[in-house]
Design a protein around this motif. Structure first.
Motif, PDB file in Angstrom:
ATOM      1  N   ASP A  17       0.858  -1.193   0.000  1.00 55.50           N
ATOM      2  CA  ASP A  17       0.000   0.000   0.000  1.00 55.50           C
ATOM      3  C   ASP A  17       0.890   1.238   0.000  1.00 55.50           C
ATOM      4  OD1 ASP A  17      -2.858  -1.014   0.442  1.00 55.50           O
ATOM      5  OD2 ASP A  17      -1.796  -1.994   2.089  1.00 55.50           O
ATOM      6  N   ARG A  18       0.513   2.209  -0.819  1.00 54.82           N
ATOM      7  CA  ARG A  18       1.254   3.461  -0.854  1.00 54.82           C
ATOM      8  C   ARG A  18       0.292   4.618  -1.120  1.00 54.82           C
ATOM      9  NH1 ARG A  18       4.675   0.748   0.927  1.00 54.82           N
ATOM     10  NH2 ARG A  18       6.879   0.584   0.358  1.00 54.82           N
ATOM     11  N   LEU A  19       0.617   5.785  -0.547  1.00 52.96           N
ATOM     12  CA  LEU A  19      -0.076   7.021  -0.871  1.00 52.96           C
ATOM     13  C   LEU A  19       0.795   7.774  -1.872  1.00 52.96           C
ATOM     14  CD1 LEU A  19      -2.536   8.840  -0.289  1.00 52.96           C
ATOM     15  CD2 LEU A  19      -1.111  10.007   1.435  1.00 52.96           C
ATOM     16  N   LEU A  20       0.295   7.927  -3.083  1.00 54.11           N
ATOM     17  CA  LEU A  20       1.060   8.542  -4.160  1.00 54.11           C
ATOM     18  C   LEU A  20       0.712  10.024  -4.271  1.00 54.11           C
ATOM     19  CD1 LEU A  20       0.643   5.761  -6.880  1.00 54.11           C
ATOM     20  CD2 LEU A  20       2.238   5.873  -4.966  1.00 54.11           C
ATOM     21  N   ARG A  86     -10.466   3.050 -10.779  1.00 53.58           N
ATOM     22  CA  ARG A  86     -10.776   2.389  -9.516  1.00 53.58           C
ATOM     23  C   ARG A  86     -10.061   1.055  -9.339  1.00 53.58           C
ATOM     24  NH1 ARG A  86     -17.391   3.177  -9.099  1.00 53.58           N
ATOM     25  NH2 ARG A  86     -17.415   5.444  -9.469  1.00 53.58           N
ATOM     26  N   LYS A  87     -10.081   0.225 -10.375  1.00 55.52           N
ATOM     27  CA  LYS A  87      -9.548  -1.122 -10.170  1.00 55.52           C
ATOM     28  C   LYS A  87      -9.072  -1.744 -11.480  1.00 55.52           C
ATOM     29  CE  LYS A  87     -11.897  -4.094  -7.589  1.00 55.52           C
ATOM     30  NZ  LYS A  87     -12.904  -5.146  -7.222  1.00 55.52           N
ATOM     31  N   ILE A  88      -7.969  -2.492 -11.380  1.00 53.10           N
ATOM     32  CA  ILE A  88      -7.472  -3.343 -12.464  1.00 53.10           C
ATOM     33  C   ILE A  88      -7.233  -4.724 -11.866  1.00 53.10           C
ATOM     34  CG2 ILE A  88      -5.616  -3.779 -14.122  1.00 53.10           C
ATOM     35  CD1 ILE A  88      -5.041  -0.735 -14.062  1.00 53.10           C
ATOM     36  N   VAL A  89      -7.758  -5.754 -12.504  1.00 55.10           N
ATOM     37  CA  VAL A  89      -7.487  -7.133 -12.107  1.00 55.10           C
ATOM     38  C   VAL A  89      -6.968  -7.869 -13.342  1.00 55.10           C
ATOM     39  CG1 VAL A  89      -8.385  -9.266 -11.129  1.00 55.10           C
ATOM     40  CG2 VAL A  89      -9.367  -7.068 -10.416  1.00 55.10           C
ATOM     41  N   TYR A  90      -5.812  -8.509 -13.203  1.00 56.40           N
ATOM     42  CA  TYR A  90      -5.299  -9.297 -14.321  1.00 56.40           C
ATOM     43  C   TYR A  90      -4.757 -10.631 -13.816  1.00 56.40           C
ATOM     44  CZ  TYR A  90      -0.512  -7.760 -13.070  1.00 56.40           C
ATOM     45  OH  TYR A  90       0.673  -7.523 -12.425  1.00 56.40           O
ATOM     46  N   GLU A  91      -4.784 -11.612 -14.701  1.00 56.31           N
ATOM     47  CA  GLU A  91      -4.253 -12.943 -14.414  1.00 56.31           C
ATOM     48  C   GLU A  91      -2.940 -13.123 -15.164  1.00 56.31           C
ATOM     49  OE1 GLU A  91      -5.513 -17.690 -14.758  1.00 56.31           O
ATOM     50  OE2 GLU A  91      -6.714 -16.143 -15.777  1.00 56.31           O
ATOM     51  N   HIS A  92      -1.875 -13.314 -14.416  1.00 57.87           N
ATOM     52  CA  HIS A  92      -0.568 -13.592 -15.007  1.00 57.87           C
ATOM     53  C   HIS A  92      -0.530 -15.078 -15.351  1.00 57.87           C
ATOM     54  CE1 HIS A  92       3.945 -14.024 -14.978  1.00 57.87           C
ATOM     55  NE2 HIS A  92       3.809 -12.880 -15.643  1.00 57.87           N
ATOM     56  N   GLU A 109      -5.726  15.447  -4.545  1.00 54.39           N
ATOM     57  CA  GLU A 109      -4.445  15.645  -5.223  1.00 54.39           C
ATOM     58  C   GLU A 109      -3.483  14.485  -5.016  1.00 54.39           C
ATOM     59  OE1 GLU A 109      -3.767  18.096  -7.420  1.00 54.39           O
ATOM     60  OE2 GLU A 109      -5.899  18.468  -7.107  1.00 54.39           O
ATOM     61  N   SER A 110      -3.909  13.460  -4.296  1.00 53.16           N
ATOM     62  CA  SER A 110      -3.101  12.255  -4.106  1.00 53.16           C
ATOM     63  C   SER A 110      -3.967  11.025  -4.357  1.00 53.16           C
ATOM     64  CB  SER A 110      -2.490  12.217  -2.700  1.00 53.16           C
ATOM     65  OG  SER A 110      -3.513  12.233  -1.721  1.00 53.16           O
ATOM     66  N   THR A 111      -3.318   9.862  -4.389  1.00 51.53           N
ATOM     67  CA  THR A 111      -4.011   8.605  -4.678  1.00 51.53           C
ATOM     68  C   THR A 111      -3.493   7.523  -3.746  1.00 51.53           C
ATOM     69  OG1 THR A 111      -4.206   9.197  -7.015  1.00 51.53           O
ATOM     70  CG2 THR A 111      -4.526   6.870  -6.448  1.00 51.53           C
ATOM     71  N   SER A 112      -4.423   6.831  -3.095  1.00 51.64           N
ATOM     72  CA  SER A 112      -4.059   5.661  -2.301  1.00 51.64           C
ATOM     73  C   SER A 112      -4.103   4.443  -3.212  1.00 51.64           C
ATOM     74  CB  SER A 112      -5.023   5.499  -1.129  1.00 51.64           C
ATOM     75  OG  SER A 112      -4.655   4.376  -0.342  1.00 51.64           O
TER      76      SER A 112
END
Length: 409
Positions: A17-20, A86-92, A109-112
């Motif tokens: 988790d990061r706050l960008l 909002r969301k990206i889900v991918y299968e490697h 002005e930021s994104t979690s």
């Protein structure tokens, strides 16, 4: 973030988790466009050769990761779910098999950002951790993303036009710019958070906020569709854009018509969604709700969206009152005036809209190069507008495809 770790799978997960320090639109652009991903993907010292990125559910994603020791790693994935911004889900699908979920939470002005990777088994995770230091690699990949974000060109600004400072955002690159005009009481995000990222994959998009809305300042004069059209025209000239495509929703759809009438030299093609040119085009009883309306009458998601970008209750009140006054004083546009629009025009509405389908059909017949689309749903549902959106809504993708076909045709 919305999803907490599942205790039953915690022993086969990697999560970071990061706050960008960047708005969600910019972070989404870094994730959704291959020309950006190739600059930051992979651990420190790795480079990426992108072969294919079909950014849609069911789309393939194929690239080669080049290690600093000269080893190449072939990567193949399939996108399972994409919810814009909002969301990206991918299968490697190549080894190791992983289901990756990336969640974006708008913080202004930021994104979690949460990056979650689910392996097939604890043993598989252990094996990858031992061979490739997976946890450290994920951390370094996130750090590369954070370092890359400031290099993306700024996506927002304000321009002094006709006595106001008009806020705008620019996304994507290439082609004739597509200008997005929001609905009444709205902001860029509340009208277009679902649609904007989809359009930005097709070319350059310029989204604006009109007089007194969101981050754009007010002037002493009342709001009008004609003045909004003049303001947008002045912005395009300020940005040295000789001709643009236009997409307007609701009040923005009515403003788009005025732009084509008052500034035809700036209009390449136009899309009016839920726009109107006559009072009779609105559902029965529509205008009866405006006298005596208070701020509490405004849908809560729209109030929250305004205050999120401009936390000023008085400015919200002023915008609301001016929007109400504009609609109470709505005046018809003569058919002979509408008939002067020569640009190709796509007229759209929904079958349960505040605009009756017959009115949209009438506009498509009056405008010489008009085309008609009626979609199922309520007002704003087809673009995922904040007050009409619902989980699993398929219509923003359909709308983006239809509009893209029209603009390319």
């Amino acid at each position: 973030m919305p999803n907490e770790r599942n205790s039953s799978t915690a022993d086969r997960e990697l999560v970071i988790d990061r706050l960008l320090n960047a708005p969600v639109a910019l972070v989404w652009e870094a994730w959704s466009r291959p020309e950006h991903i190739s600059h930051w993907w992979g651990p420190k010292g790795f480079t990426t050769t992108m072969h294919l990125m079909e950014f849609r559910p069911g789309g393939r994603w194929e690239f080669i990761l080049h290690g600093p020791d000269g080893t190449d790693y072939d990567n193949k994935s399939v996108f399972l779910e994409i919810v814009p911004a909002r969301k990206i889900v991918y299968e490697h699908t190549s080894w190791p098999h992983i289901i990756a979920t990336i969640e974006f939470l708008d913080k202004g002005e930021s994104t979690s950002l949460r990056w979650h990777m689910l392996f097939d088994s604890p043993e598989e995770l252990t094996k990858v951790a031992q061979m490739h230091k997976a946890a450290e690699g994920l951390k370094q990949n996130m750090e590369r993303l954070i370092a890359y974000l400031p290099t993306i060109e700024p996506v927002s600004g304000s321009a002094a036009v006709n006595g106001i400072k008009m806020y705008y955002e620019r996304h994507g690159k290439g082609g004739v710019p597509l200008v997005l005009l929001h609905g009444g009481g709205s902001t860029i995000e509340s009208s277009f958070s679902q649609l904007l990222p989809l359009f930005a994959r097709q070319g350059e998009v310029i989204a604006v906020e009109l007089q007194a809305h969101g981050r754009t300042t007010d002037r002493p004069e009342p709001e009008s569709f004609e003045q909004d059209a003049d303001d947008v025209a002045a912005l395009l000239r300020h940005l040295h854009i000789p001709k643009a495509n236009l997409f307007g929703f609701s009040n923005g759809g009515t403003t788009v018509l005025q732009l084509a009438i008052r500034h035809p030299e700036l209009v390449n093609k136009l899309v009016s969604l839920s726009g109107a040119y006559q009072r009779e085009g609105f559902v029965p009883g529509f205008f009866e709700g405006f006298p005596g309306a208070t701020l509490e009458s405004m849908p809560e998601p729209l109030r929250s969206a305004f205050l999120k970008v401009t936390p000023d209750q008085q400015r919200l009140q002023t915008m609301f009152e001016k929007d109400v006054a504009r609609m109470m004083n709505f005046t018809d546009v003569k058919e002979e005036t509408l008939r002067k629009i020569q640009a190709p025009a796509l007229l759209m509405s929904s079958d349960k809209d505040v605009i009756i389908p017959e009115h949209t059909m009438k506009m498509a017949r009056v405008i010489p190069r008009g085309q008609l689309v009626i979609l199922p749903g309520v007002h704003g549902e087809c673009i995922g507008e904040v007050a009409a959106d619902r989980p699993g809504n398929p219509f923003p993708g359909i709308t983006a495809s239809l509009v893209g076909e029209f603009l390319r045709g």
